[in-house]
Every structure is written in structure tokens, then in C-alpha cells.
Write a protein that holds these residues in place. Sequence first.
Motif, short mmCIF file in Angstrom:
data_model
loop_
_atom_site.label_atom_id
_atom_site.label_comp_id
_atom_site.label_asym_id
_atom_site.label_seq_id
_atom_site.Cartn_x
_atom_site.Cartn_y
_atom_site.Cartn_z
N ALA A 15 0.44 -1.14 0.16
CA ALA A 15 0.66 0.21 -0.10
C ALA A 15 0.42 0.99 0.63
N ALA A 48 -0.51 5.29 -0.98
CA ALA A 48 -1.05 5.33 0.47
C ALA A 48 -0.21 5.81 1.70
N ASN A 49 -0.21 7.11 2.53
CA ASN A 49 0.04 8.04 3.73
C ASN A 49 -0.63 7.05 4.49
N GLN A 105 -3.96 6.62 5.21
CA GLN A 105 -4.91 5.92 3.95
C GLN A 105 -5.30 4.11 4.40
N ARG A 106 -3.27 4.34 4.82
CA ARG A 106 -3.52 2.64 4.89
C ARG A 106 -4.24 2.40 5.74
N THR A 115 -7.83 2.09 4.16
CA THR A 115 -7.66 1.00 3.40
C THR A 115 -6.88 -0.80 3.21
N ILE A 116 -6.14 -0.34 4.09
CA ILE A 116 -6.21 -1.57 4.51
C ILE A 116 -6.52 -2.71 6.65
#
Lengths: 300, 358
Positions: free
Chosen positions: A199, A204-205, A208-209, A212-213
Motif C-alpha cells: 500500500a 498510501a499515506n 489512508q493505510r 483502506t487496509i
Amino acid sequence: MSRLLRSLRDGIGFDTLLIILALSYLFVFAGLPLLYNVIISFQRVDVFSLGTLWHPFVGLENYERVFSDPLARRVLINTLIFTLGSVALQFTLGFAAALFFHQRFPGATWFRGLFLAGWIMPGLVVGVLWNWLLSGDFGVINHVLRSMGLIESAIFWRSDTAWSLYAVMMANVWYGMPFNMILLSVGLAAIPDDLYEAAELDGANAWQRFWTITLPMMRSTIGAVLALGVIFTLQQFDLFAAITQGGPAGSSTVAQYWSWELSFREFDFGRGAVISVLMIIVVLFVSLIYVRSTRAETRL
Amino acid sequence: MTAQIEITDVQKHYGNFHALRDITLSIPKGQFVALVGPSGCGKSTLLRSIAGLETISGGTMRIAGEVVNDMPPRKRDLAMVFQSYALYPHMNVRDNLTYALRLKRVPKSERYAKADEVAKVIGLEALLDRYPRELSGGQRQRVAMGRAIIREPKAFLFDEPLSNLDAALRVKMRKEVRALHDRIGATSVYVTHDQIEAMTMADHVVVLRAGVIEQQGAPLYLYERPANQFVAGFIGSPAMNFVPAFTGADGRSVTLEMTTQACLPIDLQVASDRPVTVGLRPEHLEICAPDTDGAFPVTIGAIERTGSSCYLFSEEAPEIIIVTDGATPVKQGEVIGLRIRPERVHLFDRESTLSLRG
């Protein structure tokens, strides 16, 4: 005869035996009491008829009496506030702590282990501990708040009707947070590092990680933790007994405590049973969510 | 040709462990570079340093001219294919492919159009709605590649991407990866422990050992002119035979330190009576009568026949392996002569292990 023995040992006979053993245990020690509780909720049981197995049926009378009780509304709201508030705070604080200890720093796992110390203590001990902390005259909490200039005069946490419920909630959040943290830590540890690395390379920062993860990968763990949180909070009794006894004036009475009070203080077992039946329905529903989310876990 | 990735004197320390030493490597745009070496040689560390997943302890790293020493991975615009594929398990193939675009806030319709396009290139059209758990190893591998190419990055990084596939699929994917590289004109860095993969796929092979670049160059150059005994033994399969020897008095021949003390002519002038290690590739040894001039005799200890070729193992110490035609009529225990063209004899200094061919 030998055929029967053989089937018992090798065939489905043995499997069936094991299932019957487990089922009969569950039936005798969980199923029957539950069922009896449901039956009692439709009967008139008082201290004189307590010794007999069977009592006169009164239909929905117990239910009507519970719902028409002036305390019922208060108890329902209290239970909602206490349960949702406790679970929400335990979860967010637990998640924050889990994320914190997920960072690799020396002694991280060790410190995380220490956090469990609170959780392994008996509820009554925790209650006594918090009684001291919450004490109006010499409690540490008042002292800290006052020295920080947040309050002018002492708050009487346990005897002020505006605060009593939140006093117990504070103790309960502290008590349940480590459990949330450990379960969520396990969920975090199960996410492979290379997903984060992939990611990261995908652009992805950290934020965002997480969205989204981490969060989607934790969905089943989160579902399980929240469901267990609701169930455990609805079981919380010791803290109420130790800190406020449901008072003052019912301001900190929640369903489980009320049920106990009706049954064992007023010896009105019918009404006590009504509340447990209603709680069973809620817990069953929450358990369904729990089972569903743990099932999703094995599928992933 | 401009260098797409330029690595100068890069160092990496883990505490006292010096994982990368003085790594200098220039990768021109469009080149396919393989980093190869035994496990623990630092090849993965080097790749992860390029990606930014490891911070380097010294030296400079440039990508497309820009120094990236302190740049986080997400800003480097590189795509990586992981050994484990690292597909996002909670997203279907389409969302896996377009994750990077989603982060860049590319509109959904555009994203999905791009996913269709890439799926066509890598043959995944039918699988776009599947989840990673529903895919075979080879299909997952393709998704991982698709996720890399959809971004049109500055370079592709591959971390042993084929090692989890079975042998047949590996050979097939080897070709596909290279074909894809050529089609999109990408710059690729490929880590592998398998020298065959490195030799067959790369334009430029970098051999690493213990954090040091032992040699780099075109695959065949490494095969023909290994700089030292390590590279000579690592490149080529089966591995090169090494026999201790002394150079002759005239400096134009070597005497093998085997029971037979055979003398081999060589095509270069070296100092006389010098201890050396002679390298003989199994496929360069020719079988002849034991008493042939310039040949040395060995006794055959074991024979492995694969049909297409035949591996002979000598009884002597050090063991000599010979690869010949599958139909070679030899028997166990037979004494045969071996000869080799003088220009195919490799000579290494016994102390420094460096090649004497310079």
C-alpha cells in the motif's frame, strides 16, 4: 455385542456419544435454567412459594408490572447509556492502545502484557479501588481535576444523581479496556506487513493505510470485539454493587442490577425473571452478530 | 541513455551488521537488471532500499535524476511485485488493480476502464470480480503484475516473484515477465536466487555476496569471463569444477593436483610455479581416450541420465562433473580421458580467488 463396541469406538457411534455428552451438559446446566427462567417470568413467585418447583401462572402480569414501574424508563435509558458508552470508550481506547503497542519499540509487548493486570482483577476489587479514586472528599480524581482548574468544588461522583452512572462507567471502561486492546492487538498482528508495504508503494499515506487496509482487514475482529463488549457490559454487576448499589434514587440502576434487586431484595422473582428474559433476547441478537463476524474471519 | 536508477556507494547497517557495502550500480532506462546471489547476500535489502522500505545508512540513491535518500516509498513512484504477491485480501481483483489510482483520486469510471485495459494485457478479464482467495497461484501472480503496470511507474521492482510457483509455470512466467517488460518499455529490477532466471531474463546481471557486488555485466559475459571464483561457481549449472593446480615452469600450462598430476595447456601467459585454482565448466569437458595428448584421465563414479543429457561424476577427489550428450556410451568404473580447449580453462589465484584472465 462386538459390533456395537466397534461402532462405538471407530464408527459414528463414538462421534454421536461425544455430541450427546456435550449437548446434555449444555441442556442440563444452561438450557434448563434458561428455560425455567422464561417460565418463571410468567408465574407468580414470592418468598413463600419459593420452595416449590411449580408456581401459579399469571400470564403477562409480571411484564405489565415491569413496564409500568416508574423506574423502568430510567433503567432502560441508564442501560443504553451505560452499555453504549462503555463499549464505545473501551473500544476506542483499546484500539488506540493496540495501535500504540503495535509500533515496534523496546518492551512494547511487555508493557502491553502489564495492561492486562487490570483485567485479571476481580470486579469487586476494581470496584473498591475506584471507590477510593472517586471519593468526593479525598479522592484522587477530584484532586487532579481541581489542581488542573477544571472544577471549582468537589464532585460527589457516587452520591450525585447526575454523576453516579458515569462513575461506574468510568470504572467499567478502565476494567474492560485491556480486553479490547488484546483482542484488537491480535487482529492487528494478523495483518501481514507486506500489505502495508504494498500500500505504501501504491502511494498510501499512514491515514489512508489505516482506512483502506487496517480497518477493512480488522472487520471481523472489530465485530467480535464490539459484540463481546456489549455482552460483557450487560453482565457487569460487581462494579455497581461495589460503587453505587444502583443509587442514589435509581440514578445508576441498569437492567442487570434491577433484575437482581427485584429477585433478591424484593423477592419478586417473577419480575426479576422478566428483565433477564428481555436481556436474553438482546444478548441472543448480539451473539448472532458475534457468530457471524467470527465466521467471516475463518473465510478470509 | 540516462540512468533511471543511480546507486552510488550505498551502505546499509543493521546495528553491527554491514548488510550492503559500497554498492554502486547504474540502471539505464528500459533495462532489465537482475540482482542475484545466495540467501543473505543483501539482494532483497538492496531492492527494498531502492523501494524506500529500508533507509540506507550511507551513499546516494537517485531515481530519474532525483536524490531519494530520505523520500518515503509512496513518493518514489515505483511499483513492486512481492514474493507473497501481497494482494489486498478484502478487495476483488478490479479493486486490487486500481488501488493506487483510487489513492490518486482518479474517477471510478476512468479507474475501471484502466483495469479492463490492464486485465486484457495480462489475461485476467474473466477474473476481475474474484477475490484473491479464489485465485490460483499463477493468477495471483498476474494480478500482482497488473497492479504494478497499471500505474506506469518510474521502475518495477520484483522480489523473487516466481519462487512460489511450480516449475513449469515458473518457466512460462519467466518469458511473460520479460515480454511484458519489453512491451511497456519499463525499467525493471529483479531479485532472484535462481541464476537461471537471472541469466534468461536480464540484460544486466549483478552478482552479490555478503553485501558486496562481486561482479556485474551482461549474462553471457559473466558466464564467459567470471571475475572471481565465486561468480564462476554461481553462474552456470551444474556448477563449474574447481581443481587446485600449479602453473608450469613455462607459464603456459597448469599441472592439476590430482592423483594423475595431468598437465593442461592454457592460452595465456602466467607466472610460473604459482598455486592456482583451475575452473572447468562441466559442459566444456570433452570425453576422449585416456591416453590422448593433453587429456587427463578420470574414473567414472556415478552416472545420471536425463535423456537429453548425461551427467558423469568422477570418483577422484575433487569430484569432476561432466555434462555430455544423453547417448554417451559410458559405464560406471570406466576410465575416460577428459580434454578441454585451452581458451576455456579458467584460472583463479588461490589466495585472492580473482580470475587471472583479468
